[in-house]
Design a protein around this motif. Structure first.
Motif, PDB file in Angstrom:
ATOM      1  N   ALA A  29       0.838  -1.207   0.000  1.00 38.99           N
ATOM      2  CA  ALA A  29       0.000   0.000   0.000  1.00 38.99           C
ATOM      3  C   ALA A  29       0.870   1.253   0.000  1.00 38.99           C
ATOM      4  O   ALA A  29       0.621   2.200  -0.758  1.00 38.99           O
ATOM      5  CB  ALA A  29      -0.919  -0.005   1.222  1.00 38.99           C
ATOM      6  N   LEU A  30       1.897   1.258   0.852  1.00 36.62           N
ATOM      7  CA  LEU A  30       2.786   2.416   0.938  1.00 36.62           C
ATOM      8  C   LEU A  30       3.552   2.619  -0.366  1.00 36.62           C
ATOM      9  O   LEU A  30       3.675   3.753  -0.856  1.00 36.62           O
ATOM     10  CB  LEU A  30       3.764   2.225   2.098  1.00 36.62           C
ATOM     11  CG  LEU A  30       4.750   3.380   2.359  1.00 36.62           C
ATOM     12  CD1 LEU A  30       3.987   4.643   2.756  1.00 36.62           C
ATOM     13  CD2 LEU A  30       5.762   2.989   3.437  1.00 36.62           C
ATOM     14  N   SER A  31       4.053   1.510  -0.927  1.00 36.08           N
ATOM     15  CA  SER A  31       4.826   1.626  -2.168  1.00 36.08           C
ATOM     16  C   SER A  31       3.949   2.126  -3.317  1.00 36.08           C
ATOM     17  O   SER A  31       4.403   2.916  -4.149  1.00 36.08           O
ATOM     18  CB  SER A  31       5.457   0.275  -2.540  1.00 36.08           C
ATOM     19  OG  SER A  31       4.469  -0.688  -2.864  1.00 36.08           O
ATOM     20  N   TYR A  32       2.684   1.704  -3.341  1.00 35.18           N
ATOM     21  CA  TYR A  32       1.787   2.151  -4.408  1.00 35.18           C
ATOM     22  C   TYR A  32       1.575   3.670  -4.339  1.00 35.18           C
ATOM     23  O   TYR A  32       1.611   4.363  -5.361  1.00 35.18           O
ATOM     24  CB  TYR A  32       0.444   1.434  -4.302  1.00 35.18           C
ATOM     25  CG  TYR A  32      -0.522   1.792  -5.412  1.00 35.18           C
ATOM     26  CD1 TYR A  32      -0.367   1.249  -6.687  1.00 35.18           C
ATOM     27  CD2 TYR A  32      -1.555   2.684  -5.194  1.00 35.18           C
ATOM     28  CE1 TYR A  32      -1.238   1.595  -7.719  1.00 35.18           C
ATOM     29  CE2 TYR A  32      -2.432   3.031  -6.212  1.00 35.18           C
ATOM     30  CZ  TYR A  32      -2.264   2.477  -7.474  1.00 35.18           C
ATOM     31  OH  TYR A  32      -3.119   2.824  -8.482  1.00 35.18           O
ATOM     32  N   ILE A  33       1.384   4.171  -3.120  1.00 34.18           N
ATOM     33  CA  ILE A  33       1.160   5.607  -2.944  1.00 34.18           C
ATOM     34  C   ILE A  33       2.416   6.404  -3.269  1.00 34.18           C
ATOM     35  O   ILE A  33       2.383   7.382  -4.026  1.00 34.18           O
ATOM     36  CB  ILE A  33       0.702   5.895  -1.496  1.00 34.18           C
ATOM     37  CG1 ILE A  33      -0.688   5.289  -1.256  1.00 34.18           C
ATOM     38  CG2 ILE A  33       0.671   7.400  -1.227  1.00 34.18           C
ATOM     39  CD1 ILE A  33      -1.108   5.279   0.195  1.00 34.18           C
ATOM     40  N   LEU A  34       3.546   5.978  -2.727  1.00 33.15           N
ATOM     41  CA  LEU A  34       4.789   6.720  -2.913  1.00 33.15           C
ATOM     42  C   LEU A  34       5.298   6.645  -4.353  1.00 33.15           C
ATOM     43  O   LEU A  34       5.733   7.651  -4.928  1.00 33.15           O
ATOM     44  CB  LEU A  34       5.869   6.207  -1.959  1.00 33.15           C
ATOM     45  CG  LEU A  34       5.577   6.342  -0.458  1.00 33.15           C
ATOM     46  CD1 LEU A  34       6.783   5.897   0.356  1.00 33.15           C
ATOM     47  CD2 LEU A  34       5.198   7.774  -0.103  1.00 33.15           C
ATOM     48  N   LEU A  76      -5.900   7.060   4.176  1.00 34.79           N
ATOM     49  CA  LEU A  76      -7.129   6.259   4.194  1.00 34.79           C
ATOM     50  C   LEU A  76      -7.109   5.199   3.094  1.00 34.79           C
ATOM     51  O   LEU A  76      -7.510   4.047   3.301  1.00 34.79           O
ATOM     52  CB  LEU A  76      -8.347   7.171   4.027  1.00 34.79           C
ATOM     53  CG  LEU A  76      -8.644   8.129   5.193  1.00 34.79           C
ATOM     54  CD1 LEU A  76      -9.803   9.057   4.838  1.00 34.79           C
ATOM     55  CD2 LEU A  76      -8.960   7.329   6.458  1.00 34.79           C
ATOM     56  N   LYS A  77      -6.639   5.612   1.925  1.00 37.76           N
ATOM     57  CA  LYS A  77      -6.527   4.664   0.816  1.00 37.76           C
ATOM     58  C   LYS A  77      -5.565   3.532   1.186  1.00 37.76           C
ATOM     59  O   LYS A  77      -5.819   2.359   0.898  1.00 37.76           O
ATOM     60  CB  LYS A  77      -6.021   5.382  -0.438  1.00 37.76           C
ATOM     61  CG  LYS A  77      -6.001   4.525  -1.695  1.00 37.76           C
ATOM     62  CD  LYS A  77      -5.269   5.228  -2.834  1.00 37.76           C
ATOM     63  CE  LYS A  77      -5.930   6.522  -3.226  1.00 37.76           C
ATOM     64  NZ  LYS A  77      -5.236   7.172  -4.387  1.00 37.76           N
ATOM     65  N   GLY A  78      -4.454   3.886   1.834  1.00 32.19           N
ATOM     66  CA  GLY A  78      -3.472   2.889   2.237  1.00 32.19           C
ATOM     67  C   GLY A  78      -4.026   1.913   3.256  1.00 32.19           C
ATOM     68  O   GLY A  78      -3.734   0.709   3.206  1.00 32.19           O
ATOM     69  N   ILE A  79      -4.840   2.408   4.190  1.00 29.40           N
ATOM     70  CA  ILE A  79      -5.432   1.529   5.218  1.00 29.40           C
ATOM     71  C   ILE A  79      -6.381   0.516   4.582  1.00 29.40           C
ATOM     72  O   ILE A  79      -6.354  -0.675   4.897  1.00 29.40           O
ATOM     73  CB  ILE A  79      -6.172   2.380   6.280  1.00 29.40           C
ATOM     74  CG1 ILE A  79      -5.160   3.193   7.097  1.00 29.40           C
ATOM     75  CG2 ILE A  79      -6.996   1.482   7.201  1.00 29.40           C
ATOM     76  CD1 ILE A  79      -5.803   4.204   8.038  1.00 29.40           C
TER      77      ILE A  79
END
Length: 557
Positions: free
Chosen positions: A30-35, A60-63
């Protein structure tokens, strides 16, 4: 709801490991997708943190992403450890020899029929790609390899020598038989034949492992009909052939682990395929040897000497060729700038971000090791060539010292540069096919080699539309994202280990190392660099569900 019986199959130790690690892995994804999305769009994380609203939305998206992926990973692990899955395995093992013989004969006959049909279908599918842009496409590396082989450039292992020899020899043979076009086409024909052999070998291996035949058909259909593979089949380039042999090597290693023995057939295959892998790409030896070393500990003691002998032979041949034969023949070794390209990028990002903090001493060292200080103005965070090509190796020791001093002052900028230069491999955020349809050959290939397209532009445009259009198809466009295959490989590896199948992790090693190499490669997102592990993922996804769970060591182990 999962069945209670399934949950009981996961012992407490596995559950204690599975749940937290599933959450950690999901959070990482999730973190890698956002970053990585930020690096793709802005080449920086500054935009993400500049707006509290954007940051909250991303959190919120990451959670949500983490919860969904965690449930998926835990569910797959539970499914992979059910009594039913292992019961089928044990029932077949307990069959009488007569029943096994009859079943094996029937399976062999069925396999022959299926392979014959699948080969015909694959030939029919790949032929349009080979003929509609006859004699094929190339890239700058290909042109250089032909220049080397034909004597118009010095021999160097910067382009793998064996790959250059194969490419040039087939061209010479075809040119002497028909013409230059046929010689160029011959390489594509050979690599397509290799592809058909390897894909069928994969199918038969999964059949042997008692995987449902439908899964084998789905994997074959993916290789046969997804435009990505058609594009590579008409591309005269080293990456596809290497990827095919890396897949073959991965399958053989998995087969040995499944059989719990090293047959004579697998000894020969593993030796030959591993040697080819080490010579067809410069990072091949680093991907294959660690897997062979780990395989030593996955087989019985009686077979360990065989695997050790294979690994030792592969290493000996590689070292003799690169350290003795190549220098004796005047073949230059690869440039260190290829290895430290990501470090040069970090220096460039530092200089551009903190120009006033570069000391006179540091500046003098940089000027000495690059064409000029202005070289760093060429910095592009997604490709290291504009900086790398100006590195002159004058005083590497002093450069590394300066690099480290800068790191101590601003370590995050180095991390920032690394992530920006590898975002396409770390998350499914960008499409790239790698292969392309070349409509016009470079001057050297036309005038010196004598190549020319004999097909209409309309024919080429159809292939271009099909290949490039695959990156525009909703959802399916993910299949052209290297980052997706990174996630699938890491996710399936987690499921295998969490299910108690630790030996099943060994075939993942070549892919894992290739991912690591890609993150320090010249491009932030390049399918051709990732193709070695991309092509292995469909098999590995199936492998984790057919591999046997590790058992207690017996006296003969």
């Amino acid at each position: 709801m999962f069945q209670k019986e399934s949950l009981k199959e996961l012992n407490k130790k596995n559950m204690l490991i599975c749940i937290p690690f599933a959450i950690v892995l999901s959070a990482f994804f999730a973190l890698s997708y956002i970053l990585m999305g930020q690096y793709r769009d802005h080449n920086t994380l500054a935009v993400l943190f500049s707006s509290s609203t954007e940051l909250i939305k991303s959190i919120l998206k990451g959670i949500v992403f983490t919860i969904a992926l965690s449930i998926t990973f835990i569910g797959l692990t539970v499914f992979n450890t059910t009594k039913k899955a292992r019961a089928n395995d044990e029932n077949v093992d307990n069959e009488s020899s007569d029943i096994k013989d009859k079943r094996n004969k029937k399976k062999k006959l069925t396999g022959i029929i299926i392979v014959s049909i699948s080969s015909i279908i694959m030939i029919a599918s790949f032929t349009p790609w080979l003929l509609m842009n006859y004699p094929g496409s190339a890239n700058p590396d290909t042109e250089l390899q032909f220049k080397i082989f034909l004597g118009d450039s010095d021999w160097t292992n910067w382009q793998p020598v064996v790959s250059t020899l194969i490419m040039g020899s087939l061209f010479s043979i075809g040119r002497s038989i028909v013409d230059a076009n046929f010689g160029f086409f011959l390489y594509n024909a050979v690599q397509t034949i290799v592809a058909i052999v390897v894909f069928n070998y994969l199918f038969l291996t999964l059949r042997k492992m008692r995987l449902p035949i439908a899964v084998g058909f789905i994997i074959l259909a993916f290789y046969t009909f997804w435009p990505l593979f058609g594009g590579y089949s008409q591309w005269v380039e080293k990456d596809y052939l290497f990827a095919l042999f890396m897949l073959w090597d991965t399958i053989i290693i998995a087969d040995i682990i499944y059989d719990k023995k090293v047959s004579t057939k697998n000894i020969i295959l593993l030796l030959v395929v591993s040697i080819l892998c080490t010579f067809l790409r410069n990072n091949g030896v680093h991907a294959i040897l660690p897997a062979l070393v780990c395989l030593v500990f996955a087989v019985k003691k009686i077979d360990r000497i065989k695997v050790i002998a294979i690994a030792a032979t592969v290493l000996l041949i590689f070292e003799c060729a690169t350290r003795i034969a190549y220098p004796a023949l005047g073949i230059d070794k690869t440039s260190i700038s290829e290895t430290i390209g990501f470090m040069l990028q970090q220096t460039a990002r530092y200089v551009n971000t903190y120009p006033n903090e570069v000391t006179e001493e540091e500046k003098a060292v940089l000027i000495q090791n690059f064409q000029s200080y202005d070289t760093f103005n060429n910095y592009d965070p997604t490709i290291n060539d504009p900086v790398k090509i100006y590195y002159n190796h004058s005083t590497p020791k002093e450069y590394f010292t300066t690099w480290f001093k800068m790191f101590l002052k601003h370590p995050f900028i180095y991390v920032d540069s690394y992530l920006n230069g590898s975002f396409g491999y770390l998350a499914p955020v960008k499409t790239d096919t790698g292969a392309y349809i070349m409509t016009q050959y470079p001057t050297y290939m036309e005038e010196t080699m004598g190549l020319h397209h004999t097909v209409s532009r309309e024919s080429q445009e159809k292939l271009i539309k099909r290949l490039n259009g695959s990156s525009d198809i909703p959802i399916l466009r993910l299949l052209n994202m290297p980052g997706l295959y990174t996630w699938l490989l890491l996710g399936s590896l987690f499921v295998a280990i969490a299910s108690g199948k630790k030996k099943a992790a060994i075939p993942f090693i070549p892919g894992l190392i290739t991912i690591a190499v890609c993150t320090v490669s010249p491009l932030a997102c390049a399918m051709r660099y990732a193709f070695g592990y991309v092509i292995c993922v469909p098999f590995l996804l199936a492998w984790i569900f057919v591999s046997r769970k590790d058992k207690q060591k017996s006296s003969d182990e």
